[in-house]
Design a protein around this motif. Structure first.
Motif, short mmCIF file in Angstrom:
data_model
loop_
_atom_site.label_atom_id
_atom_site.label_comp_id
_atom_site.label_asym_id
_atom_site.label_seq_id
_atom_site.Cartn_x
_atom_site.Cartn_y
_atom_site.Cartn_z
N SER A 66 1.09 16.53 4.12
CA SER A 66 -0.34 17.12 4.81
C SER A 66 0.11 18.33 5.71
CB SER A 66 -1.17 16.21 5.57
OG SER A 66 -1.38 15.16 4.70
N ASP A 102 -2.87 18.29 -0.25
CA ASP A 102 -3.88 17.31 -0.06
C ASP A 102 -3.68 15.98 -0.93
OD1 ASP A 102 -6.61 16.42 0.06
OD2 ASP A 102 -7.30 17.33 -1.68
N CYS A 103 -3.66 14.87 -0.36
CA CYS A 103 -3.05 13.83 -0.77
C CYS A 103 -4.22 12.95 -1.33
CB CYS A 103 -2.03 13.02 0.05
SG CYS A 103 -0.67 14.09 0.18
N CYS A 127 -0.14 14.24 -4.68
CA CYS A 127 -0.51 15.32 -3.42
C CYS A 127 -0.38 16.72 -4.22
CB CYS A 127 0.45 15.32 -2.41
SG CYS A 127 0.52 13.61 -1.61
#
Length: 138
Positions: A86, A91-92, A101
């Motif tokens: 992050s 963006d996981c 991710c």
């Protein structure tokens, strides 16, 4: 006759200056974009290490995976791994089981999409990782 030669010379120089100016503009633009991309990867260590290992597109990049595992080694707990990704603007998605991710980074001609798939064992420790890199030309 002298006037004709003078006009012809001016016309030729004008016609030749247009490609030279376009070449200079493209060269300066490429230099600027390359510096911008290099600066981005210097600021994002993980992406920079993976890019250094694998510059072209790959569906399963072993060199980029090895670079990822140097920074996020196998056995790292889920929260720490996701926090580090992050921080790198990934963006996981995935609360339990495999975690996907993704992020986009700037490229000289378009973008580079990074996809990192993480697998965790029953204790929530990183057990496997896969890195996919796609160059997106616009």
């Amino acid at each position: 006759m002298r006037k004709f030669v003078k006009i012809a010379l001016i016309a030729c120089l004008t016609v030749l200056s247009v490609p030279a100016a376009l070449y200079a503009f493209v060269w300066l633009w490429m230099w600027y974009k390359t510096a911008e991309v290099d600066r981005f990867y210097q600021e994002h260590r993980l992406l920079g290490e993976m890019r250094a290992a694998q510059k072209d597109s790959a569906n399963d990049s072993i060199p980029a995976r090895e670079a990822l595992l140097k920074i996020i080694p196998l056995g790292t707990d889920r929260e720490a791994a996701i926090a580090l990704l992050s921080k790198e603007k990934f963006d996981c998605k995935g609360i339990a089981g495999p975690t996907n991710c993704q992020t986009l980074s700037t490229n000289v001609l378009g973008y580079k999409q990074w996809i990192v798939d993480l697998e965790f064992d029953a204790d929530g420790r990183l057990s496997n990782a896969r890195v996919t890199i796609w160059n997106i030309f616009l």
